[in-house]
Structures are given as C-alpha cells and as structure tokens.
Design an enzyme around this catalytic site. Structure first.
Site, PDB file in Angstrom:
ATOM      1  N   ARG A  37       0.828  -1.199   0.000  1.00 10.31           N
ATOM      2  CA  ARG A  37       0.000   0.000   0.000  1.00 10.31           C
ATOM      3  C   ARG A  37       0.866   1.254   0.000  1.00 10.31           C
ATOM      4  O   ARG A  37       1.905   1.294   0.640  1.00 10.31           O
ATOM      5  CB  ARG A  37      -0.886   0.031   1.260  1.00 10.31           C
ATOM      6  CG  ARG A  37      -1.799  -1.149   1.442  1.00 10.31           C
ATOM      7  CD  ARG A  37      -2.976  -1.203   0.549  1.00 10.31           C
ATOM      8  NE  ARG A  37      -3.787  -0.021   0.516  1.00 10.31           N
ATOM      9  CZ  ARG A  37      -5.019   0.007  -0.036  1.00 10.31           C
ATOM     10  NH1 ARG A  37      -5.549  -1.079  -0.571  1.00 10.31           N
ATOM     11  NH2 ARG A  37      -5.693   1.117  -0.047  1.00 10.31           N
ATOM     12  N   VAL A  38       0.380   2.266  -0.667  1.00 10.73           N
ATOM     13  CA  VAL A  38       1.077   3.550  -0.650  1.00 10.73           C
ATOM     14  C   VAL A  38       0.268   4.600   0.107  1.00 10.73           C
ATOM     15  O   VAL A  38       0.640   5.752   0.179  1.00 10.73           O
ATOM     16  CB  VAL A  38       1.374   4.057  -2.075  1.00 10.73           C
ATOM     17  CG1 VAL A  38       2.350   3.130  -2.778  1.00 10.73           C
ATOM     18  CG2 VAL A  38       0.093   4.191  -2.886  1.00 10.73           C
ATOM     19  N   ASP A  39      -0.884   4.175   0.647  1.00  8.33           N
ATOM     20  CA  ASP A  39      -1.688   5.115   1.435  1.00  8.33           C
ATOM     21  C   ASP A  39      -1.565   4.753   2.916  1.00  8.33           C
ATOM     22  O   ASP A  39      -0.741   3.934   3.294  1.00  8.33           O
ATOM     23  CB  ASP A  39      -3.156   5.090   0.972  1.00  8.33           C
ATOM     24  CG  ASP A  39      -3.729   3.679   0.974  1.00  8.33           C
ATOM     25  OD1 ASP A  39      -3.046   2.746   1.441  1.00  8.33           O
ATOM     26  OD2 ASP A  39      -4.866   3.506   0.507  1.00  8.33           O
ATOM     27  N   ASP A  40      -2.404   5.336   3.753  1.00  6.81           N
ATOM     28  CA  ASP A  40      -2.285   5.085   5.188  1.00  6.81           C
ATOM     29  C   ASP A  40      -3.070   3.853   5.614  1.00  6.81           C
ATOM     30  O   ASP A  40      -3.858   3.880   6.553  1.00  6.81           O
ATOM     31  CB  ASP A  40      -2.742   6.325   5.968  1.00  6.81           C
ATOM     32  CG  ASP A  40      -1.760   7.467   5.786  1.00  6.81           C
ATOM     33  OD1 ASP A  40      -0.558   7.179   5.664  1.00  6.81           O
ATOM     34  OD2 ASP A  40      -2.191   8.624   5.747  1.00  6.81           O
TER      35      ASP A  40
END
Ligand code: WT7
Length: 694
Positions: free
Chosen positions: A562-565
């Site tokens: 994942r590149v988000d939170d």
C-alpha cells in the site's frame, strides 16, 4: 459508534491528490526483486489438462476481452440463468464512466437483466441433477467435529432461513447484518439474503462491539444473525455479549435492531448461560426447522445490490463497499474457474473467513456458482498443531488450497516435519492472497507443501474489485516467486507516476485500472462523493487501487504494498487513522501516530507513537491499557505490536505529522531520516530516538 476523533495533523478526508501518497521508493521489501529471473513452469502433464494451457490461448481471449468486453462477457453471462435477459442495444451489456472529469463515476453491467445469484449457485445445480453432490464439507475447530451438506440440503437450509427472514418482514433491498464465525450458517445466511433480494452485511466475528455498532448504525439492518459463542483454537469467544453491547450502543444512537437470530453453539456455551433479551432474541434451532424448505426466488435486477462489506481506508470511518448482483456473479464464477484451473472433480479449500471479501467471492459465491465441493473450516491453521491444514487436505483429498502468506510464514516457522507427516498427494493447485508473498515463503509453499508439483496462483485483488484482477492462470505461463504475473480477462492495469502519467515498459508506479470490469464496486454506501474522491480523483481517468507496483522486462506485475495510510496486518486491512482514533479515545492519551513496520509473520505490524496527557507517566500497565483500548474499539487483530512513547510528534510548521520520519525511527533506519529541517521542532526527532527502547 467510535467517537469521531481526528488526530491532530491527520488527514480529514481520504487523500484526493496524488501528492498525498507515499513515494514509491519508500515502499520496499527486505527481499526485493531478486526472483525476477527465476521461472517456474507447470509440468507438461499439468498443462495438458489445463483450461488455458498456453500464453497464446490466454492472449487470444485477453485481446477479445479488451477489444470487445460486451461480447466477451455476454457470452460468459449466457451460461447462467437469467429470468429475463438483459436488453441488448447494439450488443452493449455495460456502460461506464470512470473519468470524474466527465461527470459522476457510474458503472452498470447487464442492467435490465433479471437474475438471482442464489438460484444460480444452488437451484440451477439441483435442477441439473447434481443435488446429491457435496456442497460443503464442514471441519470444526476441534479435529473430531465435522459435517457435510449436499447441494439439495444446502438449498433447503437456505430456503428455511429465507422464509424466516420474510416472515420477519425483511424485503428486497433491506439490510441484514451477519456476525457469525465459520459455521455452515454463515454462507447459508448470505445465500438466504440473496435469495430474497435482501442485502447482506457480514461483519467479521473478530470485530469488537464498537466496530459492529458502527456498521449497524451505518446500514440499519432489520435483523442480525449471530451465534452465542464459538471455539477458536483453544479459546471460547462469547459473541453474543459483543452483539448485545453493539445493539445497546446502536439503540442509544437511534438505530434499533428488532430481531437477533442466535445460533445455539452448545459445545461452546450452553443456552442457559447465554445472556438473553426476550422479545428480540430468538434461538435459531427453535424456529428455522419449522419453516418450509422451499422458498420462491426474488428475481432482482443485475444492478440491484447484493451485499455491503465494510473495509478500512485512510480515515477513521470504514467504507461500506457496495457490490451488485449480475456482474459480480459472472466475474467471481469466471475468475474462480480460470485462476484455479477448476475441474468438476476438484475439492476446494479456501482458509479465509466469510467475514472478509475472500470468503464472499471465493468461499461462497465463486465456488458454488461452479458447483464445486468446498471445505469450510471453523478453526485456525495451527490448532491443535502445525500439521492441521495438511491433515485436512488428506482427510478430504483437497485438490485446490488457497490461503494467505501470513499463514504460510507462520507454518513455515514450525519446519517441514508437520507438512511431511501428511501425503498431500491430492493437491494440484495452490493459491495465495491478501498481501505480497515474499519469495522465500513462496518457495517453501511450492517446494515443501506442493512438492514442486503445484502451480501457485498469487491472486491480487481487493474488497473493492470483488474478484481477481492480476493472477496467474495455472498452466498458462511460467511463474515467478512473488509476482502476481498478468491481468485477468478484461482487466487493464496502468502504472502511473505521481502526475498521473501512464508509464510504459519496465517501471514502478501507482497501480491503477483503466475501464470497468463486471464486479467493480458501484459505490460506497450512502457516500458516493467519498467513492469518487478516494478512488477516482487521485489519478483522473482511472480507478486507483492504493497499491504500488513494479512491472519487469517480461511484463510481469509485482505488487509492492500500500502507498496510502492503510496497514496490511496478516492480510487484514487496517487504517492508521482507525487505530489512532482508538488510542486517542483512551483517557490518558493526548495524541497518537501509527505507522507500519515489517513483521516476520504478519507481513506488516502496527507501530504506534503515543503522546500522553500532562503528568501521566510511562508504564507497562498503561501500554496494556492502550492496547486494550484498540481491542475494544476495533478488535484484537488491530492491537499495536509496539507502543513507542513520544513526548511530542514530529510535525511540519503547518501541523502535519511527518510519518516518513516516524517510519524510519520505527524501522531503526536512523541514517535514512532525510531532511528534518522543515519540522516545527527538529529536536523532537532525537527525543524519540532516545526513547526507542523505553
Ligand atoms: C489489499 C486489499 C483481496 C482479498 C484480501 C484482501 C493487498 C491482496 C494481494 C496479493 C499483493 C495483495 C493489496 C490490496 N493484496 N492480495 N496477491 N499480492 N498484495 O482484501 O482487505 O480489500 O485488501 O490487499 O495491498 O490493496 P482487502
């Protein structure tokens, strides 16, 4: 419902600009792409019998699926039963707008067609004379408990429950909440809802009362279906008290659920010992057998909702992912068939819980639509010991086994002996899902579990996508350990840079999808605006998955995380903001920031930086109590692995927490802290480092 704390400096809304995502080079695996040149080809014998036996055959079908999606999918959809066929205007079976610049995002497949997924999963097979075939083999938590249902028996059970629901006034479009462990009643409940056009909302039975209440408040179910208690490994979990608490919370906020249908799981808890509310609570076994074992089908539009499933995003509030009927049915059945090279003699076992999307698409709907024999397992992979999975494989002659990397890594730790104790000779295809599988776990799975005979389908997909997106087709091409390989029919992946420019050839990019596919989620329940901002605004013209991805010189796709939170703990998606909100709800916590760290078994672990209120001192008891706050708000699976005391958090002058720095401190990569001069108070960093082992 959890208090809507928003942590200081955290984002209020899901990120809608690409700049908000982690840069791709911060997402790295300790075992990076060193297996890019290792190819594992399925043997000649496997290929001969495979549904798609070569890359050329795939390419021909794939090309058609992209050039003529309507023709491709309508041919497949025609194999199902439709009470009324979808109207065809110029051969079009779908319409879509994936580009928010052109107006609201909207997807429809087979609109106007009338069908029923329960009919297609059960009645269709019974009518074709397969009623006596096994649908479910149920294997209990304890090895000496099992059961089995044929397709006819399953249909009868589903009908009885469907009749009960109708009797309680549940109608087409009404929501029904399901909070059950892996008893047969769980898929039965899903199918019963589908049969009458009700919308099921399954909540994983590991979620806390607060989380269940939050979901109940959102979808306002007419009925909730649960059980009193269940064995999980060596422990009993009393689910009924969680449901009671959740319903009390919801009632206080104005949502009353009038019927709580409770399965009496006597071996876990006696009825007399179960907390009870007369008038609302009903014992499943007391009423369901009295209902007729046939029930008319509610025909629904292909675009009528089938289910809601809540999942975590970058903000505190879970998102109600909404799936509709027709496209979901066609797509889950087709992906199941090809990605596992399914043949009718197969015995299939997926270890996922129906509380997650994998259990919806690939324990229940996909396999049953194919008339498969499905193993349903109540327990956990290492109970009573690390050989349990292989014992089950031998017991039922499982041919297709589908699990998560976290389970593989945890079993791998117990060594080869518990595997070798069992023959596993029935196994033909292995599957992996939930997170990137590291090459060493892949190889152990391939060599030790599969005896170098079984191809591994590493399936990349999401709650939102409904079905497999990037996946091997066993036998069609050589595998690379750690790569999900190529897109499924109809799927057009695009790797884009931070400006949304599509990258060509070998590259690292944000993984997006161009154009819709039949099981695309249609909206977030009662929040279409969030649907658009989260998924379609970051990169205009595309669906954005939230994952980073690498494409190698042979065109293979490698998911990098994942590149988000969002943190992926044992294949479970947990939003950092949700954990932060739970920590901040603790009376002694002033502020919290959560980041992911690498974890040997879980893939990622939860690392929390916690600032205490004035005058509160650090202690182990407080750590436990903070962890309990998370268990209470979310569930035990989201409990932080580490709590790091933080006199203050590193923030920019505008008050934004710099998670990049926290990630480096958590990973002990102190020489990679980067530029800290933009912090409001750069001294904070040293203070945090000094507290690393406190
Ligand atoms: C996220 C979706 C889809 C079923 C279970 C999880 C990660 C899932 C893979 C895979 C690498 C994977 C992604 C994705 N993920 N499968 N084979 N390789 N990553 O569903 O809870 O919606 O989570 O799980 O990060 O975005 P979910």
């Amino acid at each position: 419902m959890a208090p809507p704390h928003s942590t200081n400096g955290g984002s209020e809304h899901d990120s809608s600009t690409a700049a908000a995502f982690a840069s791709l080079d911060t997402v790295s695996h300790s075992e990076s792409f060193n297996t890019e040149h290792e190819l594992f080809d399925a043997g000649h014998k496997f290929k001969e019998g495979a549904l798609i036996s070569s890359k050329e055959k795939y390419a021909a079908m794939y090309t058609r699926s992209i050039k003529d999606p309507d023709g491709f999918w309508s041919d497949i959809a025609s194999e199902f039963y439709w009470e009324t066929k979808w109207p065809e205007e110029n051969g079009k079976v779908h319409t879509e707008n994936f580009d928010i610049r052109k107006g609201p995002v909207k997807v429809e497949w087979f609109k106007g067609g009338k069908t029923n997924i329960c009919y297609n999963a059960l009645d269709r097979h019974v009518q074709a004379g397969k009623g006596n075939q096994v649908a479910f083999y149920w294997e209990g938590n304890s090895p000496d408990l099992d059961g089995c249902l044929t397709y006819s028996e399953l249909l009868q059970r589903v009908c009885q429950l469907a009749n009960f629901l109708k009797d309680k006034g549940v109608k087409k479009g009404d929501a029904v909440a399901i909070y059950l462990p892996m008893l047969m009643e769980l898929p039965i409940a899903m199918l019963a809802c589908a049969r009458i056009g009700a919308v099921h909302s399954v909540v994983f039975a590991g979620f806390s009362a607060e989380s269940l209440a939050q979901r109940v408040l959102d979808c306002k179910p007419k009925v909730i279906i649960t059980c009193n208690a269940v064995w999980r490994g060596p422990k009993v979990l009393v689910l009924k008290t969680i449901v009671d608490e959740a319903l009390t919370i919801s009632l206080a906020q104005g949502v009353s659920v009038d019927v709580c249908l409770t399965y009496a799981n006597d071996i876990a808890l006696a009825r007399e010992k179960t907390a009870w509310q007369d008038g609302r609570d009903i014992w499943y076994q007391d009423v369901i057998p009295n209902f007729a074992s046939s029930c008319d089908i509610q025909w629904v539009d292909a675009e009528d909702p089938l289910f809601l499933l809540y999942t975590s995003g970058s903000t505190g509030k879970p998102k109600g992912v909404l799936h509709t009927t027709g496209g979901y049915m066609v797509y889950t059945a087709t992906t199941f068939k090809y990605a596992f090279d399914y043949h009718q003699e197969d015995v299939y076992w997926c270890t996922a819980d129906c509380g997650w999307i994998t259990g919806h698409s690939y324990v229940t709907y996909g396999p049953l639509l194919n008339c498969a024999k499905v193993v349903l397992f109540e327990g956990v992979p290492n109970y009573p010991d690390a050989g349990r999975c292989w014992e089950i494989v031998d017991k039922y002659n499982v041919t297709i086994f589908y699990t998560a990397p976290t389970a593989i890594r945890s079993l791998m730790r117990s060594g080869d002996e518990p595997v070798k104790r069992y023959s596993r000779k029935s196994l033909r295809v292995l599957g992996s899902v939930g997170e990137p599988i590291n090459p060493s776990a892949w190889k152990w799975y391939y060599e030790v579990v599969g005896d170098e005979r079984c191809p591994i389908s590493d399936t990349w997909w999401q709650t939102e996508t409904g079905g497999f997106m990037i996946t091997p087709l066993p036998g069609a091409w050589a595998l690379k350990p750690g790569s999900a390989t190529f897109p499924f029919f109809g799927i057009q992946p695009a790797l884009v840079d931070e400006n949304g420019k599509e990258l060509e050839g070998v590259c690292n990019g944000y993984l997006c999808i161009k154009g819709s596919w039949p099981s695309t989620f249609r909206t977030l329940y009662e929040d279409h605006a969030r649907y658009e901002t989260t998924y379609f605004a970051p990169f205009k013209g595309y669906y954005f998955s939230g994952d980073g991805c690498h494409r190698d010189a042979d065109g293979y796709y490698w998911l990098t995380g994942r590149v988000d939170d969002v943190i992926n703990v044992s294949g479970h998606r947990i939003g950092t903001a949700e954990v932060e909100s739970a920590l901040v709800s603790h009376s002694q916590c002033a502020e919290a920031a959560v980041v992911a760290i690498e974890h040997e078994v879980k893939g990622q672990g939860i690392y929390a930086f916690v600032t205490l209120k004035e005058g509160v001192s650090y202690s182990e008891e407080l750590r436990t109590s903070l962890r309990n706050a998370v268990r209470h708000q979310i569930g035990a699976f989201a409990s932080p692995d580490r709590i790091h005391w933080a006199p203050a958090l590193p923030k920019t002058r505008s008050g934004k927490i710099m998670r990049r720095i926290l990630r480096k401190i958590a990973a002990k990569q102190l020489d990679e802290l980067g530029d800290i001069s933009t912090l409001a108070d750069p001294g904070v960093v040293q203070e945090l480092i000094d507290l690393t082992d406190v």
